[in-house]
Design a protein around this motif. Structure first.
Motif, PDB file in Angstrom:
ATOM      1  N   ALA A   1     -15.952  28.411  95.220  1.00 37.32           N
ATOM      2  CA  ALA A   1     -14.717  28.044  94.530  1.00 37.32           C
ATOM      3  C   ALA A   1     -14.915  26.753  93.758  1.00 37.32           C
ATOM      4  CB  ALA A   1     -13.586  27.882  95.536  1.00 37.32           C
ATOM      5  N   PRO A   2     -14.759  26.791  92.442  1.00 39.72           N
ATOM      6  CA  PRO A   2     -14.844  25.543  91.675  1.00 39.72           C
ATOM      7  C   PRO A   2     -13.621  24.685  91.934  1.00 39.72           C
ATOM      8  CG  PRO A   2     -14.163  27.347  90.253  1.00 39.72           C
ATOM      9  CD  PRO A   2     -14.472  27.953  91.599  1.00 39.72           C
ATOM     10  N   ARG A   3     -13.787  23.393  91.759  1.00 38.92           N
ATOM     11  CA  ARG A   3     -12.645  22.501  91.933  1.00 38.92           C
ATOM     12  C   ARG A   3     -11.609  22.748  90.850  1.00 38.92           C
ATOM     13  NH1 ARG A   3     -15.224  16.497  93.178  1.00 38.92           N
ATOM     14  NH2 ARG A   3     -16.253  17.042  95.170  1.00 38.92           N
ATOM     15  N   ARG A   4     -10.364  22.550  91.213  1.00 40.79           N
ATOM     16  CA  ARG A   4      -9.302  22.645  90.216  1.00 40.79           C
ATOM     17  C   ARG A   4      -9.410  21.470  89.253  1.00 40.79           C
ATOM     18  NH1 ARG A   4      -5.731  24.933  94.518  1.00 40.79           N
ATOM     19  NH2 ARG A   4      -5.121  27.002  93.766  1.00 40.79           N
ATOM     20  N   GLY A   5      -9.197  21.752  87.975  1.00 39.71           N
ATOM     21  CA  GLY A   5      -9.210  20.722  86.967  1.00 39.71           C
ATOM     22  C   GLY A   5      -7.868  20.025  86.874  1.00 39.71           C
ATOM     23  N   PRO A   6      -7.797  19.003  86.042  1.00 40.19           N
ATOM     24  CA  PRO A   6      -6.527  18.276  85.858  1.00 40.19           C
ATOM     25  C   PRO A   6      -5.419  19.223  85.411  1.00 40.19           C
ATOM     26  CG  PRO A   6      -8.345  17.082  84.841  1.00 40.19           C
ATOM     27  CD  PRO A   6      -8.897  18.424  85.240  1.00 40.19           C
TER      28      PRO A   6
ATOM     29  N   GLN B   1      -4.134  21.670  87.013  1.00 39.35           N
ATOM     30  CA  GLN B   1      -4.158  22.981  87.651  1.00 39.35           C
ATOM     31  C   GLN B   1      -3.425  22.952  88.978  1.00 39.35           C
ATOM     32  OE1 GLN B   1      -8.604  24.261  86.489  1.00 39.35           O
ATOM     33  NE2 GLN B   1      -7.676  25.549  88.060  1.00 39.35           N
ATOM     34  N   LYS B   2      -2.597  23.959  89.198  1.00 38.94           N
ATOM     35  CA  LYS B   2      -1.925  24.155  90.477  1.00 38.94           C
ATOM     36  C   LYS B   2      -1.870  25.641  90.761  1.00 38.94           C
ATOM     37  CE  LYS B   2       1.895  22.143  89.319  1.00 38.94           C
ATOM     38  NZ  LYS B   2       3.289  21.635  89.408  1.00 38.94           N
TER      39      LYS B   2
ATOM     40  N   GLY C   1       3.446  32.223  94.532  1.00 38.40           N
ATOM     41  CA  GLY C   1       4.870  31.978  94.728  1.00 38.40           C
ATOM     42  C   GLY C   1       5.600  31.464  93.515  1.00 38.40           C
ATOM     43  N   VAL C   2       4.947  31.420  92.367  1.00 33.47           N
ATOM     44  CA  VAL C   2       5.581  30.926  91.142  1.00 33.47           C
ATOM     45  C   VAL C   2       6.337  32.072  90.475  1.00 33.47           C
ATOM     46  CG1 VAL C   2       5.199  29.929  88.854  1.00 33.47           C
ATOM     47  CG2 VAL C   2       3.832  29.153  90.814  1.00 33.47           C
ATOM     48  N   PRO C   3       7.638  31.960  90.324  1.00 35.05           N
ATOM     49  CA  PRO C   3       8.394  33.048  89.688  1.00 35.05           C
ATOM     50  C   PRO C   3       8.248  33.025  88.169  1.00 35.05           C
ATOM     51  CG  PRO C   3       9.875  31.270  90.229  1.00 35.05           C
ATOM     52  CD  PRO C   3       8.524  30.858  90.755  1.00 35.05           C
ATOM     53  N   PHE C   4       8.497  34.156  87.562  1.00 40.18           N
ATOM     54  CA  PHE C   4       8.648  34.196  86.116  1.00 40.18           C
ATOM     55  C   PHE C   4       9.904  33.425  85.723  1.00 40.18           C
ATOM     56  CE2 PHE C   4       6.325  38.273  86.725  1.00 40.18           C
ATOM     57  CZ  PHE C   4       5.304  38.096  85.798  1.00 40.18           C
ATOM     58  N   ALA C   5       9.889  32.811  84.568  1.00 41.69           N
ATOM     59  CA  ALA C   5      11.145  32.350  83.985  1.00 41.69           C
ATOM     60  C   ALA C   5      11.967  33.576  83.616  1.00 41.69           C
ATOM     61  CB  ALA C   5      10.868  31.497  82.749  1.00 41.69           C
TER      62      ALA C   5
ATOM     63  N   ARG D   1      -3.778  26.677  84.812  1.00 47.16           N
ATOM     64  CA  ARG D   1      -3.633  25.587  83.843  1.00 47.16           C
ATOM     65  C   ARG D   1      -2.477  25.841  82.881  1.00 47.16           C
ATOM     66  NH1 ARG D   1      -8.461  25.713  82.599  1.00 47.16           N
ATOM     67  NH2 ARG D   1      -8.406  26.782  80.585  1.00 47.16           N
ATOM     68  N   THR D   2      -2.312  27.074  82.443  1.00 46.82           N
ATOM     69  CA  THR D   2      -1.264  27.393  81.467  1.00 46.82           C
ATOM     70  C   THR D   2       0.071  27.681  82.126  1.00 46.82           C
ATOM     71  OG1 THR D   2      -1.847  29.752  81.502  1.00 46.82           O
ATOM     72  CG2 THR D   2      -2.957  28.365  79.855  1.00 46.82           C
TER      73      THR D   2
END
Length: 474
Positions: A40-45, A47-48, A52-56, A180-181
């Motif tokens: 697993a590469p480290r998460r970049g700046p 990145q989360k 559990g992230v819902p759609f808008a 990231r996006t």
């Protein structure tokens, strides 16, 4: 699985290998080197996790389609039929396909979508539009990564046909780009929404089979006639993969429903994979018997084994056998078998009304199979109860195409968390490159990356969702 060489420009749907995202003016940074070995590469700046992230919430979901061959052309009317969804743009390197798709939608009373095609930057030009919420990618396999990544970088969510990428680096980059996006990328795995598969999932989660121990899934489909057709697969792209790679190309149809029933990435995870392959005999034999000697295929040498089998182990000690065979004479099957300490269900097992058979204790005894029908009624997923009739009228593959489309649009319109996320999508597609590595090592086990970066231990909802309604239109 390496990028196939000498790709025809006519195949390039606005993607000249690594230049696709650059053509859109949105960059094409290389994936991190640390992803090369499966770690697993480290998460970049910035990145989360997207877990559990819902759609808008969207009043209307505006879909753009990239790729209008057999799959993309067959799915456009399904997208347009979902309440609160409209197809705003269609794209194919062949401009005539985009026009035919637009004509077809208009003839059915839908608004005419904008058309893009005829050049290598067609899809990039389409992604500059401001009336797109979701990009559906249905191009040949070698372009899925480029097109899915470009959709994310343009600020859109993406639904990508199987597989989402063919290289391990690409899978990691799609995970990172999604994080990231803050946009979702979903594998368009229609088989997860099959009626039998969803009932099996609910039955497993209710404990019908006891403690799950093993599963068996695959894609067993005699495609020989279509693979040698001069018109079905444009520029013979799918047959040519058999000359370039030893991979298990397409195990996800069987693997994904089994993994979902086992709560992979939701309390368990796939840890190792070992691959075996039979000799590549089927395509050459078919060619010798049925293909004229002046056909271009006679210059080809096939290296992909007829049956590629991946034995997968999980952190909880379960095993999954995932198979791929499109080169042998046999009836269609996705296998779809799940077993535990108290019973087993087997799909594609005979003439029963459901096509599946079951044996569970204490309900059954005497070593005699029973039809799955009673249990399918008991565990019928709410999605099929709600949209089953519409699915039969609007979707292919027994209606599961439309159920996938309806559910995707509903999730976006209601602002809900997706059933399938980028971590599921990457894990289910990882056997494609990992099978190549294992075969090259004589079938020795290879590590399956943890695309969740440790979050797999947390139980969370997935395809076994609570009933919800489609928001009203208007």
């Amino acid at each position: 699985m390496s990028q196939p060489p000498s790709l025809s420009r006519r195949l390039l749907l606005g993607s000249a290998a690594a230049s696709g995202a650059l053509a859109a003016g949105i960059g094409a940074a290389a994936p991190s080197a640390s992803a090369a070995d499966g770690q697993a590469p480290r998460r970049g700046p910035g990145q989360k996790s997207m877990i559990g992230v819902p759609f808008a919430a969207h009043r209307t979901v505006r879909v753009a389609v990239i790729g209008l061959g057999n799959r993309g052309g067959g799915m456009i009317t399904g997208w347009a039929a979902v309440p609160g969804c409209t197809v705003t743009a269609v794209c194919d390197i062949r401009a005539d396909r985009a026009k035919r798709a637009a004509d077809r939608l208009e003839s059915k009373g839908n608004p005419r979508p904008a058309e893009y095609g005829g050049s290598a930057d067609s899809y990039a030009r389409m992604l500059r539009r401001d009336d797109i919420d979701l990009v559906y990618v249905a191009t040949p396999w070698e372009f899925h990564y480029e097109h899915g990544r470009a959709a994310l970088l343009s600020g859109r969510h993406a639904v990508v046909e199987l597989p989402i990428a063919t290289e391990l680096r690409q899978l990691w980059d799609l995970v990172d780009t999604s994080e990231r996006t803050r946009r979702h990328l979903l594998l368009s795995e229609n088989c997860n929404y099959g009626r039998n598969e969803l009932a099996m999932l609910k039955a497993a989660h209710d404990g019908l089979f006891g403690d799950l121990t093993n599963g068996h899934g695959g894609y067993l489909h005699d495609l020989r006639e279509l693979l040698f057709s001069d018109t079905y697969y444009t520029d013979s792209w799918r047959r040519l993969w058999h000359t370039r790679s030893t991979a298990s190309f397409y195990p996800m149809h069987g693997l994904a429903p089994i993994a979902a029933a086992m709560d992979v990435n939701r309390g368990d995870r796939m840890t190792t994979l070992r691959a075996t392959a039979t000799a590549p005999k089927g395509l050459a034999d078919y060619r010798a018997r049925f293909v004229p000697r002046d056909h271009p295929s006679w210059k080809e040498t096939y290296i992909n084994g007829d049956l590629v089998t991946c034995m997968i182990e999980t952190a909880k000690g379960r095993t999954i056998r995932a198979e791929h065979d499109v080169s042998s004479p046999r009836p269609y099957s996705r296998i779809n078998t799940l077993a535990g300490s108290r019973g087993i269900v087997e799909d594609y097992a005979g003439p029963a009304p459901t096509g599946a058979r079951i044996y569970v204790e204490p309900d059954h005894s005497g070593h005699t199979w029973r039809d799955f029908e009673t249990y399918r009624k008991e565990y019928d997923h709410w999605l099929w109860q709600k949209v089953g009739d519409d699915a039969a009228n609007n979707g292919g593959h027994g209606g599961m195409d439309y159920v996938l489309q309806w559910r995707t649009v509903q999730l976006m319109r209601a602002g809900l968390v997706p059933d399938i996320d980028v971590y599921d999508s990457a894990a289910w597609c990882s056997p494609v490159p990992l099978s190549v590595t294992s075969l090259a090592r004589g079938g020795r086990p290879v590590e399956i990356p943890d695309f969740t970066r440790g979050a797999w231990r947390e139980r969370r909802p997935g395809l076994d969702s609570a009933p919800t309604d489609m928001p009203p239109v208007g």
